[in-house]
Write a protein that holds these residues in place. Structure first.
Motif, PDB file in Angstrom:
ATOM      1  N   ASP A 154       0.861  -1.267   0.075  1.00  0.00           N
ATOM      2  CA  ASP A 154      -0.179  -0.101  -0.076  1.00  0.00           C
ATOM      3  C   ASP A 154       0.871   1.315  -0.051  1.00  0.00           C
ATOM      4  OD1 ASP A 154      -2.960  -1.170   1.026  1.00  0.00           O
ATOM      5  OD2 ASP A 154      -1.235  -2.203   1.639  1.00  0.00           O
ATOM      6  N   LYS A 198      -6.403  -1.251   8.876  1.00  0.00           N
ATOM      7  CA  LYS A 198      -6.326  -2.631   7.710  1.00  0.00           C
ATOM      8  C   LYS A 198      -5.433  -3.553   8.523  1.00  0.00           C
ATOM      9  CE  LYS A 198      -5.350  -3.647   3.067  1.00  0.00           C
ATOM     10  NZ  LYS A 198      -5.110  -2.988   1.770  1.00  0.00           N
ATOM     11  N   TYR A 199      -4.387  -3.071   9.088  1.00  0.00           N
ATOM     12  CA  TYR A 199      -3.313  -4.027   9.648  1.00  0.00           C
ATOM     13  C   TYR A 199      -3.054  -4.109  11.071  1.00  0.00           C
ATOM     14  CZ  TYR A 199      -1.971  -3.897   4.812  1.00  0.00           C
ATOM     15  OH  TYR A 199      -1.991  -4.186   3.225  1.00  0.00           O
TER      16      TYR A 199
END
Length: 202
Positions: A154, A198-199
């Motif tokens: 990303d 997201k992570y």
């Protein structure tokens, strides 16, 4: 059942290969804080220039030197925060912080960044100030793109956006400060927030 087992094994192998070739413990929170540092630094620099330059920024005066110091402090705090939070996240995930992958990540990130930093210092020494902000964005974006193959993919997209902002700044030097704030401040906060949910926040 056997087909499902094979697919599961393949996915596990792919995940192991991905972990071994990419450093995935980068902290999204560090991106958010880096953006906040940049916004604070930009606010202080803008206040200094607005209240002490009397319409003209003396590039060899104390205001300009103070702005450069603020820029250096923003970079220092951002790097220190990234190291601390990334190390903490890696330990939490039982991952190595300093291995072959992280070394390649740092090397590929630093080559464009250090090259760009030295080039910017050279043109500043030659009193060519107009493109400094645009060049910071461009070389930082190149550093992100170059390092992305060893980390979360990303960051490549963040790098592309930084490069585009830098090119716009080169075309429109009068908007350099706004684009710098957008690239190093706002985008870092947006990117860091996305990466955090997201992570990090699982």
């Amino acid at each position: 059942m056997e087909a499902k087992d094979y697919l599961k094994d393949i996915n596990e192998i792919k995940n192991l290969m991905n972990k071994s070739s990419r450093f995935i413990s980068l902290s999204g929170l560090s991106g958010i804080l880096a953006g906040i540092y940049a916004l604070i630094g930009a606010t202080i620099a803008y206040w200094l220039v607005s209240n002490h330059s009397y319409g003209t920024l003396l590039l060899n005066g104390w205001v300009f030197k103070t702005c450069l110091l603020i820029l250096a402090l923003v970079a220092l705090f951002s790097i220190a925060t990234a190291i601390f939070l990334t190390t903490r996240k890696a330990k939490k995930n039982n991952e190595k912080v300093w291995d072959g992958t992280s070394k390649r990540l740092i090397l590929n990130f630093l080559i464009p960044l250090v090259t760009g930093g030295l080039y910017i210092l050279i043109i500043l020494a030659q009193q060519k100030y107009g493109q400094a902000g645009a060049l910071m964005l461009i070389f930082y974006g190149l550093a992100l793109v170059n390092a992305s193959k060893y980390s979360i993919g990303d960051i490549r997209y963040l790098g592309f956006i930084e490069i585009i902002l830098g090119l716009i700044g080169a075309l429109l030097p009068g908007y350099g400060f706004i684009l710098w704030v957008l690239g190093f401040g706002v985008l870092h906060i947006i990117y860091g927030t996305i990466m955090y949910f997201k992570y990090d926040k699982k």
